[in-house]
Write a protein that holds these residues in place. Structure first.
Motif, PDB file in Angstrom:
ATOM      1  N   SER A  97      -1.878  11.806 -14.797  1.00  0.00           N
ATOM      2  CA  SER A  97      -1.200  11.205 -15.953  1.00  0.00           C
ATOM      3  C   SER A  97       0.081  10.479 -15.564  1.00  0.00           C
ATOM      4  N   GLY A  98       0.329  10.372 -14.264  1.00  0.00           N
ATOM      5  CA  GLY A  98       1.534   9.696 -13.818  1.00  0.00           C
ATOM      6  C   GLY A  98       1.433   8.188 -13.909  1.00  0.00           C
ATOM      7  N   LYS A  99       2.582   7.538 -13.855  1.00  0.00           N
ATOM      8  CA  LYS A  99       2.632   6.070 -13.864  1.00  0.00           C
ATOM      9  C   LYS A  99       3.257   5.592 -12.558  1.00  0.00           C
ATOM     10  N   ILE A 100       2.664   4.530 -12.029  1.00  0.00           N
ATOM     11  CA  ILE A 100       3.215   3.933 -10.815  1.00  0.00           C
ATOM     12  C   ILE A 100       3.518   2.474 -11.111  1.00  0.00           C
TER      13      ILE A 100
ATOM     14  N   GLN B 193       9.740  10.522   1.370  1.00  0.00           N
ATOM     15  CA  GLN B 193       9.457  11.351   2.528  1.00  0.00           C
ATOM     16  C   GLN B 193       9.932  12.788   2.355  1.00  0.00           C
ATOM     17  N   PRO B 194      11.141  13.027   1.798  1.00  0.00           N
ATOM     18  CA  PRO B 194      11.534  14.417   1.551  1.00  0.00           C
ATOM     19  C   PRO B 194      10.550  15.168   0.650  1.00  0.00           C
TER      20      PRO B 194
ATOM     21  N   GLU C 262       0.816  -1.214   0.000  1.00  0.00           N
ATOM     22  CA  GLU C 262       0.000   0.000   0.000  1.00  0.00           C
ATOM     23  C   GLU C 262       0.849   1.263   0.000  1.00  0.00           C
ATOM     24  N   ASN C 263       2.159   1.123  -0.001  1.00  0.00           N
ATOM     25  CA  ASN C 263       3.044   2.278   0.108  1.00  0.00           C
ATOM     26  C   ASN C 263       3.526   2.736  -1.256  1.00  0.00           C
ATOM     27  N   VAL C 264       3.363   4.044  -1.523  1.00  0.00           N
ATOM     28  CA  VAL C 264       3.873   4.645  -2.755  1.00  0.00           C
ATOM     29  C   VAL C 264       5.244   5.254  -2.450  1.00  0.00           C
ATOM     30  N   ARG C 265       6.207   4.908  -3.273  1.00  0.00           N
ATOM     31  CA  ARG C 265       7.569   5.407  -3.058  1.00  0.00           C
ATOM     32  C   ARG C 265       8.048   6.128  -4.301  1.00  0.00           C
ATOM     33  N   LEU C 266       8.901   7.085  -4.092  1.00  0.00           N
ATOM     34  CA  LEU C 266       9.527   7.840  -5.177  1.00  0.00           C
ATOM     35  C   LEU C 266      11.006   7.506  -5.134  1.00  0.00           C
ATOM     36  N   ILE C 267      11.446   6.715  -6.106  1.00  0.00           N
ATOM     37  CA  ILE C 267      12.814   6.185  -6.043  1.00  0.00           C
ATOM     38  C   ILE C 267      13.570   6.473  -7.331  1.00  0.00           C
TER      39      ILE C 267
ATOM     40  N   GLY D  17       1.327  12.694  -9.202  1.00  0.00           N
ATOM     41  CA  GLY D  17       2.691  12.642  -8.718  1.00  0.00           C
ATOM     42  C   GLY D  17       2.727  12.771  -7.204  1.00  0.00           C
ATOM     43  N   VAL D  18       3.872  12.495  -6.619  1.00  0.00           N
ATOM     44  CA  VAL D  18       3.974  12.529  -5.160  1.00  0.00           C
ATOM     45  C   VAL D  18       3.801  13.949  -4.632  1.00  0.00           C
ATOM     46  N   PHE D  19       4.458  14.930  -5.249  1.00  0.00           N
ATOM     47  CA  PHE D  19       4.333  16.322  -4.801  1.00  0.00           C
ATOM     48  C   PHE D  19       2.941  16.875  -5.091  1.00  0.00           C
ATOM     49  N   SER D  20       2.484  16.712  -6.338  1.00  0.00           N
ATOM     50  CA  SER D  20       1.167  17.258  -6.703  1.00  0.00           C
ATOM     51  C   SER D  20       0.063  16.609  -5.893  1.00  0.00           C
ATOM     52  N   GLY D  21       0.163  15.307  -5.660  1.00  0.00           N
ATOM     53  CA  GLY D  21      -0.857  14.610  -4.878  1.00  0.00           C
ATOM     54  C   GLY D  21      -0.929  15.127  -3.456  1.00  0.00           C
ATOM     55  N   GLU D  22       0.225  15.326  -2.841  1.00  0.00           N
ATOM     56  CA  GLU D  22       0.257  15.859  -1.478  1.00  0.00           C
ATOM     57  C   GLU D  22      -0.288  17.284  -1.437  1.00  0.00           C
TER      58      GLU D  22
END
Length: 323
Positions: A123-126, A91-92, A75-80, A139-144
């Protein structure tokens, strides 16, 4: 009359838009390049102020840098880092969005870079554990940021190439900017009712159902505290305004105007107005044609009409010129 004091926003005469910095031609992308949007830099810059943000640079990533991607582990989305080096920026990036959100309260809209793992809006891909990408995410930034500023009108630069979406986004931005200026900065029963009266016809075009619900909400303003009422109102208002107006309902707005003006127009004027509305309905002429005629008659016969439906944004943007 009840008045509620709220923290005042610092507003400019022009609406302020947040924008992905690469769209303004700044070389901040992972490869050292940019994604300049000529529509944003050459057209919209005349009507809006921009607050440029690159969240990847904002969290200290270098230019150029390794590409990143979103992954899903259970369930965790990560930006790597996409080279599987183990670098994790999740997290940053979330912290950056959390920290910057309060300083963006004066924004009236935001244009994000499409398909970006940081900035995409739908339009992002995960990438799942199987390695296959799932499209259609933020995206992680836009979603937050969207979760922290849920009323803020948002879009992607690529969607501005679609005329109905482009016009709707600009309409919503100007409406939200007016709400910030005339209601949030001086909240009162009078300012709330004046705003509703000005946008009532436009609101009906976007969503007749929500327009009725908001009318009922304001019919008795003594039941709830004014601040609660205003929050409920603008939540419903923005939900309605984000619905793109279909041509059929736009024709309904035009016909409502024509009925209101009918008693003052002579027969030939009224017939010409109806003809142009029909031409617009049939896709022969753009919306600007019947709207210009309506505004001419309003001016000629000195109608006292204060409605955003006539001029929801500066006419020089030319958004109603396309068929």
């Amino acid at each position: 009359m009840e008045t509620t004091k709220t923290p005042k926003l610092t507003l400019s005469k022009k609406p302020i838009l947040g924008i992905s910095e690469c769209l303004m031609g700044k070389e901040v992308r992972f490869n050292g390049g940019h994604k300049r949007s000529r529509y944003c830099t050459d057209v919209l810059s005349e009507f809006f102020e921009f607050k440029m943000i690159c969240p990847e640079v904002g969290i200290g990533m270098s230019v150029p840098r390794k590409a990143i991607r979103m992954t899903k582990d259970k369930e965790n989305v990560r930006l790597i880092a996409s080279d599987n080096s183990g670098s994790d920026f999740s997290q940053p990036m979330k912290n950056f969005a959390h920290d910057i959100a309060p300083s963006l309260r004066d924004l009236s809209g935001y244009i994000f870079m499409q398909k970006s793992p940081s900035c995409a809006v739908g339009s992002g891909k995960i990438y799942s554990e199987t390695g296959y990408p799932e499209p259609g995410v933020n995206g992680v930034f836009s979603g937050e940021l969207i979760s922290k500023l849920p009323l803020l009108p948002v879009t992607e630069a690529g969607r501005l190439n679609d005329q109905p979406i482009r016009e709707n986004f600009i309409t919503v931005v100007y409406a939200y900017h007016e709400w910030q200026q005339t209601v949030i900065n001086c909240l009162s029963a009078e300012s709330l009712l004046n705003f509703h009266c000005r946008y009532k016809l436009l609101l009906k075009a976007h969503s007749p159902l929500i327009a009725r619900e908001l009318g009922v909400l304001l019919s008795n303003m003594t039941i709830k505290p004014l601040s609660v009422l205003a929050d409920q109102y603008i939540s419903g208002f923005m939900k309605a305004m984000n619905i793109v107006v279909p041509r059929k309902r736009q024709v309904g707005v035009l016909l409502s105007f024509s009925k209101y003006l009918k008693k003052s127009l002579n027969l030939s004027e009224f017939q010409e107005l109806i003809n142009q509305i029909k031409h617009y309905s049939d896709g022969i002429v753009p919306l600007i044609v019947p709207m210009t005629l309506l505004k001419y008659f309003v001016s000629k016969y000195h109608f006292d009409i204060n409605t955003a439906a006539l001029d929801p944004y500066p006419i020089s943007l030319g958004l109603r010129n396309s068929i």
